[in-house]
Design a protein around this motif. Structure first.
Motif, short mmCIF file in Angstrom:
data_model
loop_
_atom_site.label_atom_id
_atom_site.label_comp_id
_atom_site.label_asym_id
_atom_site.label_seq_id
_atom_site.Cartn_x
_atom_site.Cartn_y
_atom_site.Cartn_z
N ARG A 104 1.29 -10.93 3.00
CA ARG A 104 -0.21 -10.80 3.06
C ARG A 104 -0.59 -9.59 2.06
NH1 ARG A 104 -3.57 -8.26 8.03
NH2 ARG A 104 -5.58 -8.29 6.89
N TRP A 105 0.54 -8.68 1.79
CA TRP A 105 0.02 -7.66 1.12
C TRP A 105 0.67 -7.66 -0.33
CZ3 TRP A 105 -3.71 -4.70 3.02
CH2 TRP A 105 -3.88 -5.00 4.52
N LEU A 106 2.00 -8.16 -0.33
CA LEU A 106 2.51 -8.13 -1.74
C LEU A 106 2.72 -9.76 -2.36
CD1 LEU A 106 5.62 -6.16 -0.19
CD2 LEU A 106 3.77 -5.24 -1.38
N THR A 107 3.01 -9.44 -3.54
CA THR A 107 3.18 -10.86 -4.48
C THR A 107 4.59 -11.41 -4.15
OG1 THR A 107 4.03 -9.64 -6.50
CG2 THR A 107 1.48 -9.91 -6.26
N PRO A 108 4.86 -12.56 -4.54
CA PRO A 108 6.08 -13.28 -4.06
C PRO A 108 7.27 -12.42 -4.97
CG PRO A 108 4.76 -15.01 -4.45
CD PRO A 108 3.85 -13.86 -4.74
N ALA A 109 7.05 -12.21 -6.29
CA ALA A 109 7.93 -11.16 -6.68
C ALA A 109 8.33 -9.82 -5.94
CB ALA A 109 7.48 -11.04 -8.30
N GLU A 110 7.55 -9.10 -5.50
CA GLU A 110 7.33 -8.03 -4.72
C GLU A 110 8.05 -8.12 -3.21
OE1 GLU A 110 3.61 -5.22 -6.11
OE2 GLU A 110 3.27 -6.80 -4.86
N VAL A 111 7.86 -9.28 -2.76
CA VAL A 111 8.59 -9.73 -1.54
C VAL A 111 9.99 -9.63 -1.71
CG1 VAL A 111 8.68 -11.35 0.37
CG2 VAL A 111 6.20 -10.52 -0.39
N ALA A 112 10.30 -10.29 -2.77
CA ALA A 112 11.69 -10.46 -2.84
C ALA A 112 12.68 -9.14 -3.05
CB ALA A 112 11.86 -11.43 -4.33
N LEU A 113 12.09 -8.16 -3.24
CA LEU A 113 12.58 -6.72 -3.59
C LEU A 113 13.26 -6.08 -2.20
CD1 LEU A 113 9.95 -5.07 -5.76
CD2 LEU A 113 12.13 -6.08 -6.61
N PRO A 114 14.29 -5.09 -2.54
CA PRO A 114 14.56 -4.48 -1.04
C PRO A 114 13.60 -3.82 -0.44
CG PRO A 114 15.81 -4.02 -2.90
CD PRO A 114 14.79 -4.71 -3.40
N LEU A 115 14.02 -3.54 0.80
CA LEU A 115 12.97 -3.21 1.92
C LEU A 115 12.26 -1.93 1.21
CD1 LEU A 115 11.70 -2.93 4.56
CD2 LEU A 115 13.70 -1.59 5.63
N ARG A 169 5.75 -0.37 -2.58
CA ARG A 169 4.66 -1.05 -3.23
C ARG A 169 3.43 -1.32 -2.09
NH1 ARG A 169 8.84 -1.10 -5.84
NH2 ARG A 169 8.98 -1.92 -8.13
N PHE A 170 3.90 -1.19 -1.02
CA PHE A 170 2.77 -1.21 -0.16
C PHE A 170 1.80 0.11 -0.09
CE2 PHE A 170 1.05 -0.26 4.22
CZ PHE A 170 0.26 -1.33 4.37
N ALA A 171 2.74 1.12 -0.40
CA ALA A 171 2.24 2.62 -0.55
C ALA A 171 1.13 2.55 -1.71
CB ALA A 171 3.11 3.55 -0.38
N ALA A 172 2.00 2.06 -2.77
CA ALA A 172 1.20 1.93 -4.16
C ALA A 172 -0.29 1.31 -4.00
CB ALA A 172 1.91 1.31 -5.14
N LYS A 173 -0.08 0.01 -3.31
CA LYS A 173 -1.68 -0.50 -3.18
C LYS A 173 -2.52 0.32 -2.14
CE LYS A 173 0.69 -4.79 -4.21
NZ LYS A 173 0.91 -6.35 -4.01
N GLU A 174 -2.07 0.95 -1.42
CA GLU A 174 -3.01 1.90 -0.51
C GLU A 174 -3.56 2.97 -1.38
OE1 GLU A 174 -4.13 1.61 2.90
OE2 GLU A 174 -3.25 -0.14 3.08
N ALA A 175 -2.62 3.68 -2.11
CA ALA A 175 -3.10 4.65 -2.94
C ALA A 175 -3.93 4.25 -4.01
CB ALA A 175 -1.76 5.25 -3.53
N LEU A 176 -3.68 2.92 -4.58
CA LEU A 176 -4.43 2.39 -5.51
C LEU A 176 -5.93 2.09 -5.00
CD1 LEU A 176 -5.33 1.29 -8.29
CD2 LEU A 176 -4.28 -0.92 -7.51
N ALA A 177 -6.31 1.73 -3.80
CA ALA A 177 -7.63 1.59 -3.04
C ALA A 177 -8.19 2.69 -2.85
CB ALA A 177 -7.25 0.75 -1.68
N LYS A 178 -7.56 3.83 -2.76
CA LYS A 178 -8.05 5.02 -2.41
C LYS A 178 -8.52 5.59 -3.97
CE LYS A 178 -5.14 6.31 1.39
NZ LYS A 178 -4.08 7.13 1.74
N PRO A 183 5.25 -11.76 11.50
CA PRO A 183 6.25 -12.68 10.30
C PRO A 183 4.87 -13.03 9.37
CG PRO A 183 6.61 -13.60 12.58
CD PRO A 183 5.67 -12.79 12.67
N GLY A 184 5.33 -12.94 8.08
CA GLY A 184 4.40 -12.80 7.03
C GLY A 184 3.50 -11.89 6.61
N PHE A 185 4.06 -10.61 7.32
CA PHE A 185 3.31 -9.30 6.86
C PHE A 185 3.41 -8.99 5.52
CE2 PHE A 185 3.73 -4.70 6.60
CZ PHE A 185 2.64 -4.01 7.14
N SER A 186 4.52 -8.82 4.90
CA SER A 186 4.78 -8.48 3.65
C SER A 186 4.07 -9.58 2.55
CB SER A 186 6.19 -8.38 3.25
OG SER A 186 6.62 -7.00 3.51
#
Length: 119
Positions: free
Chosen positions: A28-39, A45-54, A23-26
């Motif tokens: 932790r990584w996503l903003t409230p606006a992003e958490v409200a999106l479909p799965l 968006r999780f993949a996008a943030k991982e790609a950004l870190a790289k 619980p709370g996984f999303s």
């Protein structure tokens, strides 16, 4: 000049399982606006943030609420960066961040290019 390139893929069902297990996984990584999106969009968006870190050649220390994936009026994705992510981009001399995301066939994928505009 290209400063960094990052790519990441995320299995959408694996992302869903992580959300169910922790619980709370999303949040932790996503903003409230992003958490409200479909799965599938959350996984992308999780993949996008991982790609950004790289692409930012990060060794850690970035707060992922400091990078939010937004879309313009035509549906084109981009990052709204602030705080730790903006500081890392400035440290590297990044002027522009390009983002492409997609999700299909159970996979979410993201590609990021960080660029410095030479004058």
């Amino acid at each position: 000049m290209i400063i960094g390139i990052g790519v990441d893929v995320c299995q959408i069902d694996r992302y869903a399982a992580a959300e169910q297990r922790r619980p709370g996984f999303s949040a932790r990584w996503l903003t409230p606006a992003e958490v409200a999106l479909p799965l599938s969009s959350r996984a992308a968006r999780f993949a996008a943030k991982e790609a950004l870190a790289k692409a930012l050649l990060s060794e850690g220390g970035l707060r992922w609420h400091d990078a939010e994936v937004t879309k313009d009026d035509h549906g084109r994705p981009s990052f709204l960066i602030s705080g730790t992510v903006a500081a890392r981009a400035a440290e590297l001399g990044v002027d522009r961040v390009h983002l492409s995301i997609s999700h299909d066939a159970g996979i979410a994928a993201a590609y990021v290019i960080c660029e410095r505009l030479d004058s």
